[in-house]
Design a protein around this motif. Structure first.
Motif, PDB file in Angstrom:
ATOM      1  N   ILE A 141      -2.139  16.099  -6.493  1.00 27.78           N
ATOM      2  CA  ILE A 141      -1.855  15.032  -5.513  1.00 27.78           C
ATOM      3  C   ILE A 141      -1.508  13.748  -6.272  1.00 27.78           C
ATOM      4  CG2 ILE A 141      -3.432  15.994  -3.806  1.00 27.78           C
ATOM      5  CD1 ILE A 141      -5.368  13.624  -4.551  1.00 27.78           C
ATOM      6  N   ALA A 142      -1.047  12.750  -5.535  1.00 28.29           N
ATOM      7  CA  ALA A 142      -0.737  11.457  -6.149  1.00 28.29           C
ATOM      8  C   ALA A 142      -1.995  10.586  -6.174  1.00 28.29           C
ATOM      9  CB  ALA A 142       0.375  10.765  -5.381  1.00 28.29           C
ATOM     10  N   TYR A 143      -2.471  10.304  -7.371  1.00 26.19           N
ATOM     11  CA  TYR A 143      -3.566   9.334  -7.522  1.00 26.19           C
ATOM     12  C   TYR A 143      -3.001   7.938  -7.758  1.00 26.19           C
ATOM     13  CZ  TYR A 143      -7.144  12.960  -7.705  1.00 26.19           C
ATOM     14  OH  TYR A 143      -7.995  13.984  -7.376  1.00 26.19           O
ATOM     15  N   THR A 144      -1.821   7.900  -8.388  1.00 26.08           N
ATOM     16  CA  THR A 144      -1.147   6.623  -8.603  1.00 26.08           C
ATOM     17  C   THR A 144       0.314   6.808  -8.182  1.00 26.08           C
ATOM     18  OG1 THR A 144      -0.266   7.019 -10.818  1.00 26.08           O
ATOM     19  CG2 THR A 144      -2.566   6.311 -10.686  1.00 26.08           C
ATOM     20  N   SER A 145       1.038   5.701  -8.119  1.00 23.68           N
ATOM     21  CA  SER A 145       2.441   5.773  -7.679  1.00 23.68           C
ATOM     22  C   SER A 145       3.308   6.545  -8.662  1.00 23.68           C
ATOM     23  CB  SER A 145       3.000   4.366  -7.502  1.00 23.68           C
ATOM     24  OG  SER A 145       2.262   3.694  -6.512  1.00 23.68           O
ATOM     25  N   ASP A 146       2.816   6.781  -9.879  1.00 21.10           N
ATOM     26  CA  ASP A 146       3.596   7.543 -10.871  1.00 21.10           C
ATOM     27  C   ASP A 146       3.570   9.039 -10.602  1.00 21.10           C
ATOM     28  OD1 ASP A 146       4.183   5.240 -12.186  1.00 21.10           O
ATOM     29  OD2 ASP A 146       2.495   5.401 -13.598  1.00 21.10           O
ATOM     30  N   ASP A 147       2.605   9.495  -9.807  1.00 18.57           N
ATOM     31  CA  ASP A 147       2.472  10.939  -9.556  1.00 18.57           C
ATOM     32  C   ASP A 147       3.439  11.367  -8.456  1.00 18.57           C
ATOM     33  OD1 ASP A 147       0.379  11.234 -11.396  1.00 18.57           O
ATOM     34  OD2 ASP A 147      -1.115  10.650  -9.895  1.00 18.57           O
ATOM     35  N   ASP A 148       4.026  12.524  -8.640  1.00 21.03           N
ATOM     36  CA  ASP A 148       5.016  12.996  -7.674  1.00 21.03           C
ATOM     37  C   ASP A 148       4.743  14.463  -7.341  1.00 21.03           C
ATOM     38  OD1 ASP A 148       7.208  13.084  -6.080  1.00 21.03           O
ATOM     39  OD2 ASP A 148       8.647  13.374  -7.721  1.00 21.03           O
ATOM     40  N   PRO A 149       3.728  14.708  -6.497  1.00 16.08           N
ATOM     41  CA  PRO A 149       3.359  16.099  -6.222  1.00 16.08           C
ATOM     42  C   PRO A 149       4.356  16.805  -5.315  1.00 16.08           C
ATOM     43  CG  PRO A 149       2.042  14.610  -4.894  1.00 16.08           C
ATOM     44  CD  PRO A 149       2.897  13.746  -5.776  1.00 16.08           C
ATOM     45  N   ARG A 150       4.272  18.122  -5.325  1.00 11.70           N
ATOM     46  CA  ARG A 150       5.153  18.915  -4.465  1.00 11.70           C
ATOM     47  C   ARG A 150       4.561  19.059  -3.068  1.00 11.70           C
ATOM     48  NH1 ARG A 150       8.161  23.676  -7.469  1.00 11.70           N
ATOM     49  NH2 ARG A 150       8.802  22.554  -9.327  1.00 11.70           N
ATOM     50  N   GLU A 151       5.446  19.226  -2.107  1.00 13.77           N
ATOM     51  CA  GLU A 151       5.023  19.441  -0.718  1.00 13.77           C
ATOM     52  C   GLU A 151       4.597  20.903  -0.542  1.00 13.77           C
ATOM     53  OE1 GLU A 151       4.804  17.203   1.774  1.00 13.77           O
ATOM     54  OE2 GLU A 151       5.323  15.689   0.282  1.00 13.77           O
ATOM     55  N   PRO A 152       3.721  21.174   0.454  1.00 10.81           N
ATOM     56  CA  PRO A 152       3.268  22.561   0.657  1.00 10.81           C
ATOM     57  C   PRO A 152       4.408  23.569   0.828  1.00 10.81           C
ATOM     58  CG  PRO A 152       1.942  21.059   1.961  1.00 10.81           C
ATOM     59  CD  PRO A 152       2.996  20.228   1.309  1.00 10.81           C
ATOM     60  N   HIS A 153       5.486  23.172   1.556  1.00  5.22           N
ATOM     61  CA  HIS A 153       6.546  24.174   1.759  1.00  5.22           C
ATOM     62  C   HIS A 153       7.253  24.523   0.453  1.00  5.22           C
ATOM     63  CE1 HIS A 153       8.923  20.424   2.304  1.00  5.22           C
ATOM     64  NE2 HIS A 153       9.851  21.119   1.711  1.00  5.22           N
ATOM     65  N   SER A 180      -6.295  22.645 -12.424  1.00 13.55           N
ATOM     66  CA  SER A 180      -6.394  21.630 -11.382  1.00 13.55           C
ATOM     67  C   SER A 180      -5.330  20.561 -11.570  1.00 13.55           C
ATOM     68  CB  SER A 180      -7.781  20.982 -11.402  1.00 13.55           C
ATOM     69  OG  SER A 180      -7.951  20.313 -12.621  1.00 13.55           O
ATOM     70  N   GLN A 181      -5.051  19.879 -10.458  1.00 13.52           N
ATOM     71  CA  GLN A 181      -4.066  18.779 -10.468  1.00 13.52           C
ATOM     72  C   GLN A 181      -2.747  19.255 -11.096  1.00 13.52           C
ATOM     73  OE1 GLN A 181      -4.041  16.251  -8.801  1.00 13.52           O
ATOM     74  NE2 GLN A 181      -2.886  14.634  -9.743  1.00 13.52           N
ATOM     75  N   ILE A 182      -2.277  20.419 -10.628  1.00 17.78           N
ATOM     76  CA  ILE A 182      -1.068  21.043 -11.193  1.00 17.78           C
ATOM     77  C   ILE A 182       0.170  20.609 -10.408  1.00 17.78           C
ATOM     78  CG2 ILE A 182       0.073  23.245 -11.700  1.00 17.78           C
ATOM     79  CD1 ILE A 182      -2.761  24.533 -11.605  1.00 17.78           C
ATOM     80  N   PHE A 183       1.189  20.143 -11.122  1.00 22.30           N
ATOM     81  CA  PHE A 183       2.468  19.810 -10.491  1.00 22.30           C
ATOM     82  C   PHE A 183       3.536  20.841 -10.841  1.00 22.30           C
ATOM     83  CE2 PHE A 183       1.551  14.937 -10.688  1.00 22.30           C
ATOM     84  CZ  PHE A 183       0.622  15.096  -9.680  1.00 22.30           C
ATOM     85  N   ASP A 184       3.380  21.456 -11.978  1.00 27.58           N
ATOM     86  CA  ASP A 184       4.400  22.340 -12.532  1.00 27.58           C
ATOM     87  C   ASP A 184       4.067  23.790 -12.164  1.00 27.58           C
ATOM     88  OD1 ASP A 184       6.034  23.851 -14.093  1.00 27.58           O
ATOM     89  OD2 ASP A 184       5.564  22.850 -15.977  1.00 27.58           O
ATOM     90  N   MET A 185       5.010  24.470 -11.527  1.00 21.32           N
ATOM     91  CA  MET A 185       4.728  25.824 -11.034  1.00 21.32           C
ATOM     92  C   MET A 185       4.809  26.885 -12.140  1.00 21.32           C
ATOM     93  SD  MET A 185       4.033  24.995  -8.004  1.00 21.32           S
ATOM     94  CE  MET A 185       3.820  26.516  -7.138  1.00 21.32           C
ATOM     95  N   ALA A 186       5.201  26.479 -13.341  1.00 19.64           N
ATOM     96  CA  ALA A 186       5.407  27.477 -14.397  1.00 19.64           C
ATOM     97  C   ALA A 186       4.126  28.246 -14.732  1.00 19.64           C
ATOM     98  CB  ALA A 186       5.949  26.794 -15.655  1.00 19.64           C
ATOM     99  N   GLY A 187       2.979  27.579 -14.624  1.00 18.07           N
ATOM    100  CA  GLY A 187       1.714  28.260 -14.898  1.00 18.07           C
ATOM    101  C   GLY A 187       1.450  29.371 -13.890  1.00 18.07           C
ATOM    102  N   LEU A 220       0.881  -1.172   0.000  1.00 21.29           N
ATOM    103  CA  LEU A 220       0.000   0.000   0.000  1.00 21.29           C
ATOM    104  C   LEU A 220       0.918   1.220   0.000  1.00 21.29           C
ATOM    105  CD1 LEU A 220      -2.548  -1.334   2.644  1.00 21.29           C
ATOM    106  CD2 LEU A 220      -2.843  -1.270   0.157  1.00 21.29           C
ATOM    107  N   ASP A 221       1.139   1.770  -1.170  1.00 14.28           N
ATOM    108  CA  ASP A 221       2.119   2.834  -1.365  1.00 14.28           C
ATOM    109  C   ASP A 221       1.733   4.069  -0.539  1.00 14.28           C
ATOM    110  OD1 ASP A 221       3.736   4.856  -2.263  1.00 14.28           O
ATOM    111  OD2 ASP A 221       3.535   4.347  -4.394  1.00 14.28           O
ATOM    112  N   PRO A 222       2.572   4.466   0.406  1.00 16.43           N
ATOM    113  CA  PRO A 222       2.216   5.617   1.259  1.00 16.43           C
ATOM    114  C   PRO A 222       2.013   6.907   0.483  1.00 16.43           C
ATOM    115  CG  PRO A 222       4.465   4.854   1.712  1.00 16.43           C
ATOM    116  CD  PRO A 222       3.871   3.868   0.756  1.00 16.43           C
ATOM    117  N   ARG A 223       2.496   6.952  -0.759  1.00 10.25           N
ATOM    118  CA  ARG A 223       2.283   8.191  -1.529  1.00 10.25           C
ATOM    119  C   ARG A 223       0.824   8.366  -1.940  1.00 10.25           C
ATOM    120  NH1 ARG A 223       6.835   7.291  -5.890  1.00 10.25           N
ATOM    121  NH2 ARG A 223       6.137   5.192  -5.416  1.00 10.25           N
ATOM    122  N   VAL A 224       0.082   7.264  -2.053  1.00 12.36           N
ATOM    123  CA  VAL A 224      -1.308   7.399  -2.494  1.00 12.36           C
ATOM    124  C   VAL A 224      -2.335   7.075  -1.411  1.00 12.36           C
ATOM    125  CG1 VAL A 224      -0.937   7.100  -4.969  1.00 12.36           C
ATOM    126  CG2 VAL A 224      -1.271   5.093  -3.553  1.00 12.36           C
TER     127      VAL A 224
END
Ligand code: PLP
Length: 462
Positions: free
Chosen positions: A280-292, A239-246, A31-35
């Motif tokens: 957020i991570a919906y699957t183990s392939d997703d790698d979201p950023r932390e709030p800080h 929504s579901q944004i990982f990249d801060m460039a936007g 059970l991947d702790p990321r998801v």
């Protein structure tokens, strides 16, 4: 025609070339702790537990389908956001999931709340959220909703159209108040996951366009009205944004308007809200950023753009919904049927579906799934987890591996369903919307109960 809207016919699945699918995970029982919510783990007998409670006990006590929400995880994520954004304001976006218990947790953890309907406002007020900590959004707030918000004393109304400027000004005048408002600016940025598009225009219903001069005209109008106090500008880019460039482009454009306002009207607006949409991570392939990381990136962007424009840095606010509640819950289902289609995949039907999770059908959203009532050493099989509704697009998890000994009666769970699942749940086929069960320190309690037949029949007045 979109994939999710194809007519019923023989090709309900996507017959993709061999090798298209990612290989099965090395350990199907992991059970991947990321998801998964933070307290989810496997007990010694192989049953998954959350906050120390085996899912089998949750099923016995509350039935399935059920949303199981980890309260400590929710609170920890709230604190991570407020810590990261100290000196700024965090507004939880109630549209992701709102209930009275959630409002209490937010209040206790020091967050503010963004609502976008009169009824969300009612829940917030009923559960004791101080009105000044509430922001009211929406592209078509009714006059009654506006009067209610102004009357309650909400801290901020985010204006979305010229008509609304007039309506809010009128309601505030009638109430003998000066209402604090922001203007929602459409900046021409559309951001999603790893991609964003920056255009001159944005073809959407929200906000007032920057590039067309509509936002500047809205500012002019608001500044001319005594019953409104313009405190800042608001932008929400996707929504579901990982990249801060936007956010970089959006902040630059918003700060550009702040500069123009100073130059034209001689006022420096003290607030800027960059909205929500963090992934957020919906699957183990997703790698979201932390709030800080997000907080630092946004603060750097705004500080840099303000320095370039010669402006004092305004107070920043953000509106995460999914990033707080999404990972804290999973949906627990009971397997009803297992149907193998040789050479294609195995269809696993559960006792819920698009009525409790519309996101897969609506957006082709990706989820993962695991067998949680036991562990298994059986070979992985490629499955599609589907619901029980009369619609071929009734898919919960499009492609996922489950053990090949999966059988009716097994419990499976879909992680990361805290956001936009219960809040978008519906009664298709007269499905009864599932309960939300909050778990904490070995105890479970219903915070939103399961709908009953009587609930539905009471609405149907014949
Ligand atoms: C104005 C605004 N703020 C915040 C949010 C929350 O977005 P998320 O839950 O993706 O963080 C939304 C979502 O649509 C929104 O429209």
């Amino acid at each position: 025609m979109s994939r999710s809207a194809h007519p019923a016919g023989p090709r309900h699945g996507d017959v993709l070339p061999e090798g298209h699918y990612t290989p099965p995970p090395t350990d199907l029982n992991e059970l991947d702790p990321r998801v998964w919510a933070r307290t989810v783990t496997r007990g010694e007998d192989g049953t998954a537990t959350v906050a120390g409670i085996p899912v089998s006990r949750l099923q016995e006590e509350f039935g399935t389908p059920a949303y199981i929400l980890d309260e400590d995880d929710f609170r920890a994520r709230c604190r991570a956001w407020t810590d990261a954004f100290s000196g700024a304001d965090v507004f939880y976006a109630g549209k992701a999931f709102l209930s009275r218990a959630v409002v209490r947790w937010l209040r206790e953890e020091g967050l503010n709340l963004d609502v976008c309907s009169g009824t969300e406002l009612a829940v917030a007020l009923d559960a004791g959220m101080p009105a000044e900590r509430i922001a009211f959004h929406g592209n078509n707030k009714t006059s009654a909703e506006i009067e209610r918000a102004v009357g309650a004393g909400v801290g901020r109304i985010v204006l979305d159209s010229y008509q609304e400027i007039v309506r809010v000004a009128h309601a505030a005048r009638e109430a003998g108040k000066r209402q604090r408002v922001q203007i929602r600016v459409t900046v021409g940025v559309e951001a999603h996951t790893h991609e964003f598009i920056a255009t001159a225009h944005e073809d959407q219903k929200f906000g007032l366009a920057l590039q067309d001069g509509q936002a500047a005209e809205a500012v002019r109008r608001v500044l001319g009205l005594d019953s409104l106090e313009l405190t800042g500008l608001h932008s929400h880019i996707g929504s579901q944004i990982f990249d801060m460039a936007g956010f970089e482009v959006s902040a630059r454009r918003v700060v550009g308007l702040l500069r123009d306002i100073r130059d034209e009207h001689g006022v420096e607006l003290p607030e800027i809200d960059l909205g929500g949409g963090l992934g957020i991570a919906y699957t183990s392939d997703d790698d979201p950023r932390e709030p800080h990381e997000i907080a630092k990136a946004l603060a750097d962007i705004v500080t840099r753009e303000c320095a370039a424009a010669g402006l004092t840095v305004p107070r920043l606010s953000v509106e995460p919904g999914r990033a707080i509640v999404g990972p804290t819950a999973f949906t627990l289902y009971t397997v009803g049927t297992v149907k193998e289609l040789p050479g294609l995949r195995t269809y696993v039907s559960v006792d819920g579906g698009m009525s409790d999770n519309i996101r897969t059908a609506l957006y082709d959203a990706e989820y993962s799934v695991a067998l949680v009532s036991r562990v298994s050493d059986a070979e992985p099989m490629l499955t599609r987890v589907v619901g029980k509704h009369c619609e071929s697009g009734d898919i919960v998890v499009r492609d996922a591996y489950l053990p090949s000994d999966l059988a009716p009666g097994d419990l499976i769970a879909v992680p990361a369903t805290g956001a936009y699942c219960r809040s978008m749940a519906n009664n298709y086929n007269h499905a009864l919307r599932p309960p939300v069960v909050a778990v904490k320190d070995g105890a479970a309690r219903v915070i939103v109960r399961r709908e009953t037949e009587e609930d539905l029949l009471r609405l149907d007045v014949g």
